[in-house]
Write an enzyme that holds these catalytic residues in place. Structure first.
Site, PDB file in Angstrom:
ATOM      1  N   SER A  23     -29.017   8.640 -32.969  1.00  9.97           N
ATOM      2  CA  SER A  23     -29.496   9.708 -33.863  1.00  9.97           C
ATOM      3  C   SER A  23     -31.001   9.902 -33.709  1.00  9.97           C
ATOM      4  CB  SER A  23     -29.164   9.361 -35.314  1.00  9.97           C
ATOM      5  OG  SER A  23     -29.665   8.079 -35.655  1.00  9.97           O
ATOM      6  N   HIS A 156     -18.579  48.374 -58.830  1.00  4.60           N
ATOM      7  CA  HIS A 156     -17.750  48.766 -57.667  1.00  4.60           C
ATOM      8  C   HIS A 156     -18.560  49.589 -56.660  1.00  4.60           C
ATOM      9  CE1 HIS A 156     -14.295  47.657 -60.262  1.00  4.60           C
ATOM     10  NE2 HIS A 156     -14.991  48.286 -61.202  1.00  4.60           N
ATOM     11  N   SER A 277     -35.288  49.535 -32.259  1.00 10.41           N
ATOM     12  CA  SER A 277     -34.127  49.449 -31.387  1.00 10.41           C
ATOM     13  C   SER A 277     -34.596  49.541 -29.936  1.00 10.41           C
ATOM     14  CB  SER A 277     -33.174  50.604 -31.704  1.00 10.41           C
ATOM     15  OG  SER A 277     -32.338  50.860 -30.592  1.00 10.41           O
ATOM     16  N   LYS A 283     -35.404  54.395 -34.453  1.00 14.28           N
ATOM     17  CA  LYS A 283     -34.845  53.476 -35.431  1.00 14.28           C
ATOM     18  C   LYS A 283     -35.823  52.477 -36.020  1.00 14.28           C
ATOM     19  CE  LYS A 283     -30.920  52.487 -36.136  1.00 14.28           C
ATOM     20  NZ  LYS A 283     -29.710  51.663 -36.147  1.00 14.28           N
ATOM     21  N   ASN A 285     -35.058  49.088 -38.205  1.00 17.69           N
ATOM     22  CA  ASN A 285     -33.909  48.318 -38.685  1.00 17.69           C
ATOM     23  C   ASN A 285     -34.309  47.226 -39.679  1.00 17.69           C
ATOM     24  OD1 ASN A 285     -32.144  49.756 -37.036  1.00 17.69           O
ATOM     25  ND2 ASN A 285     -32.473  48.372 -35.304  1.00 17.69           N
ATOM     26  N   GLU A 290     -30.878  41.462 -43.067  1.00 17.34           N
ATOM     27  CA  GLU A 290     -29.602  41.201 -42.385  1.00 17.34           C
ATOM     28  C   GLU A 290     -29.513  39.741 -41.948  1.00 17.34           C
ATOM     29  OE1 GLU A 290     -28.725  44.106 -39.230  1.00 17.34           O
ATOM     30  OE2 GLU A 290     -29.911  45.524 -40.378  1.00 17.34           O
ATOM     31  N   TYR A 317     -20.801   1.617 -46.137  1.00 10.01           N
ATOM     32  CA  TYR A 317     -21.373   2.432 -45.066  1.00 10.01           C
ATOM     33  C   TYR A 317     -20.389   2.584 -43.910  1.00 10.01           C
ATOM     34  CZ  TYR A 317     -24.206   4.179 -41.279  1.00 10.01           C
ATOM     35  OH  TYR A 317     -24.667   4.942 -40.244  1.00 10.01           O
ATOM     36  N   GLN A 322     -23.836   9.127 -40.424  1.00 12.01           N
ATOM     37  CA  GLN A 322     -24.977   9.549 -39.599  1.00 12.01           C
ATOM     38  C   GLN A 322     -24.953  11.067 -39.373  1.00 12.01           C
ATOM     39  OE1 GLN A 322     -26.651   7.033 -36.323  1.00 12.01           O
ATOM     40  NE2 GLN A 322     -25.730   8.584 -35.009  1.00 12.01           N
ATOM     41  N   LYS A 325     -27.381  14.259 -41.374  1.00 10.73           N
ATOM     42  CA  LYS A 325     -28.784  14.704 -41.299  1.00 10.73           C
ATOM     43  C   LYS A 325     -29.008  16.086 -40.716  1.00 10.73           C
ATOM     44  CE  LYS A 325     -30.082   9.958 -40.973  1.00 10.73           C
ATOM     45  NZ  LYS A 325     -28.607   9.648 -40.899  1.00 10.73           N
TER      46      LYS A 325
END
Ligand code: ARG
Length: 462
Positions: A23, A156, A277, A283, A285, A290, A317, A322, A325
């Site tokens: 690790s 809605h 774009s 464009k 964006n 997002e 343990y 491990q 993390k």
């Protein structure tokens, strides 16, 4: 055969095992916690007469050297050392000799990793809370400027009733306040020291667990060592808390994406936090909201991942743990940058109040007000009032106007019990201001909520 645990082995580990078992490539992020834990442990051993003063001094000097090597990038992280605990101890021993070999007295990697990881998570609880507070301040500041800015409230995703934009933003302040509380409570609950639990059963050495707990900033010492060495609730909690927070961020992001479309046109994200774009030159964006929405998914994944890792583990343990993390590191880093960038995107976006107002004139937002008026001023039962209002809406549709712009004569023709004062009630700003019940959208009520959140932020001890 250079492994610390190689005594009972006659053949060395395969390099495939090293790759699989290690690790050290990612847990080295915990180096500060690991060194601080070792120093507290060594100081306690010296206080208890288990280490001499000279040995303690050697460990302290050696660890200072190790730390500076790590921080200057000269420390050699080797995969065959398995994890940071053994990598650091090996280097310490190379530097100071026998005193380094005594450091692990009355300790196991099981309590050691539990200390390191828990302290990292506790620290991150607090750091995330500070970032959350700044985001919440930004949201509250926007709300303060818009307690009379009309926007269609929706259910809605259909126009429902007019509300003010400040009220809308304070809904998110409410969510972020709950998030702050969750991180704070989790930090308090998990501020419990595992050090001195050793492998699972405690240790015959005369350790002082209270001493190390205090030195490492824990509020108390854990009660049962068998639980402590395999408890990862603190990690699950931060993953859940980040997931819930990201769900809130994602909901706001979804609104920002919609609001910045031509169809809504309620906000425009600044150039600094928008993207273009590669093919369509016109464009702009909303990549930031997002991506915030998208990154919520990976955080949920980490939560589900660790819950699944933990579900079948016998005490105490197990190496499965491990796997705790990487998901936490990734989620914490995702949370930190998300909080930061959302705050900046909000701060720099422009709010198109005329478009918001125009949208309120579509969809007959004051229809409920007409029904309420008929109940209160014409003594008509609500069900009947609802029906009459439906007729009025149909008439407005036929005339291709909003109900708030209908002529009184049209209403009178539908039901003779309607009086001219109805026109006041059809106005959309009146509709918003009429909702004065506790927690409602009326400006006075929104201002009350604003003061509540401002005071909360002012009193937050961070
Ligand atoms: N690298 C291990 C982990 O992260 C440390 C504890 C190892 N303990 C053991 N008995 N193998 O969980």
């Amino acid at each position: 055969m250079d492994k610390m645990w190689s005594g009972r082995f006659s053949a060395g580990a395969s390099s495939l095992l090293d790759d699989f078992n290690a690790s050290i490539m990612y847990d080295r992020k915990l180096y500060r916690e690991d060194i601080e834990g070792s120093l507290a442990h060594a100081a306690m051993l010296a206080k208890q007469g288990i280490l001499s003063a000279e040995e303690l001094k050697a460990i302290e000097d050696g660890m200072a050297q190790v730390k500076s090597e790590i921080e200057s990038g000269t420390f050699e992280w080797v995969i065959s050392d398995e994890d940071l605990h053994m990598g650091i101890e090996k280097r310490l021993t190379a530097l100071i000799g026998d005193a380094g070999k005594k450091l692990h007295t009355a300790r196991s990697r099981n309590d050691q990793v539990a200390v390191d990881f828990r302290r990292y998570v506790l620290r991150k609880n607090e750091e995330i809370t500070v970032l959350l507070k700044r985001l919440m301040e930004t949201v509250v500041n926007i709300a303060a400027k818009h307690t009379t800015t009309l926007i269609p409230g929706m259910t809605h995703l259909q126009h429902a009733q007019p509300i003010n934009f400040g009220f809308h933003m304070l809904a998110y302040a409410s969510m972020f306040k709950r998030d702050i509380e969750r991180f704070t409570e989790s930090k308090k609950r998990n501020s419990v020291s595992p050090l001195g639990c050793a492998a699972l059963a405690g240790t015959p050495h005369n350790v002082d667990r209270e001493y190390t707990a205090e030195a490492l900033g824990f509020d108390s010492v854990s009660i049962n060592c068998l639980d402590t060495v395999s408890d990862r609730d603190f990690a699950l909690e931060i993953l859940f808390n980040i997931s819930t927070m990201m769900m809130h961020i994602s909901r706001l992001s979804e609104e920002l994406v919609m609001w910045s479309s031509y169809e809504f046109g309620f906000v425009e994200l600044s150039d600094e936090y928008s993207t273009g774009s590669s093919i369509m030159p016109q464009k702009k964006n909303p990549d930031v909201p997002e991506l915030l929405r998208g990154k919520t998914g990976r955080v949920y994944g980490s939560l589900m991942g660790l819950l699944t890792v933990m579900k079948g583990l016998p005490l105490a343990y197990n190496k499965d743990t491990q796997e705790d993390k990487e998901g936490v590191f990734d989620s914490v880093e995702t949370a930190e940058i998300s909080l930061e960038i959302l705050k900046e995107a909000l701060k720099t976006m422009s709010i198109k109040t005329e478009n918001m107002h125009r949208a309120c004139k579509v969809g007959h937002l004051s229809a409920t007000d007409l029904a309420d008026y008929l109940v209160e001023y014409s003594g008509i039962p609500f069900r009947e009032a609802h029906f009459i209002t439906g007729k009025a809406v149909a008439k407005a549709e036929e005339l291709q106007i909003d109900l708030s712009d209908i002529d009184f004569a049209e209403l009178k023709a539908i039901d003779d019990r309607i009086n001219e004062n109805v026109m006041v009630f059809l106005a959309i700003d009146h509709s918003m201001e009429a909702r004065t019940s506790q927690g409602g959208t009326a400006s006075v009520r929104t201002l009350e909520q604003l003061v509540y959140f401002e005071n909360y932020l002012k009193d937050l001890d961070l």
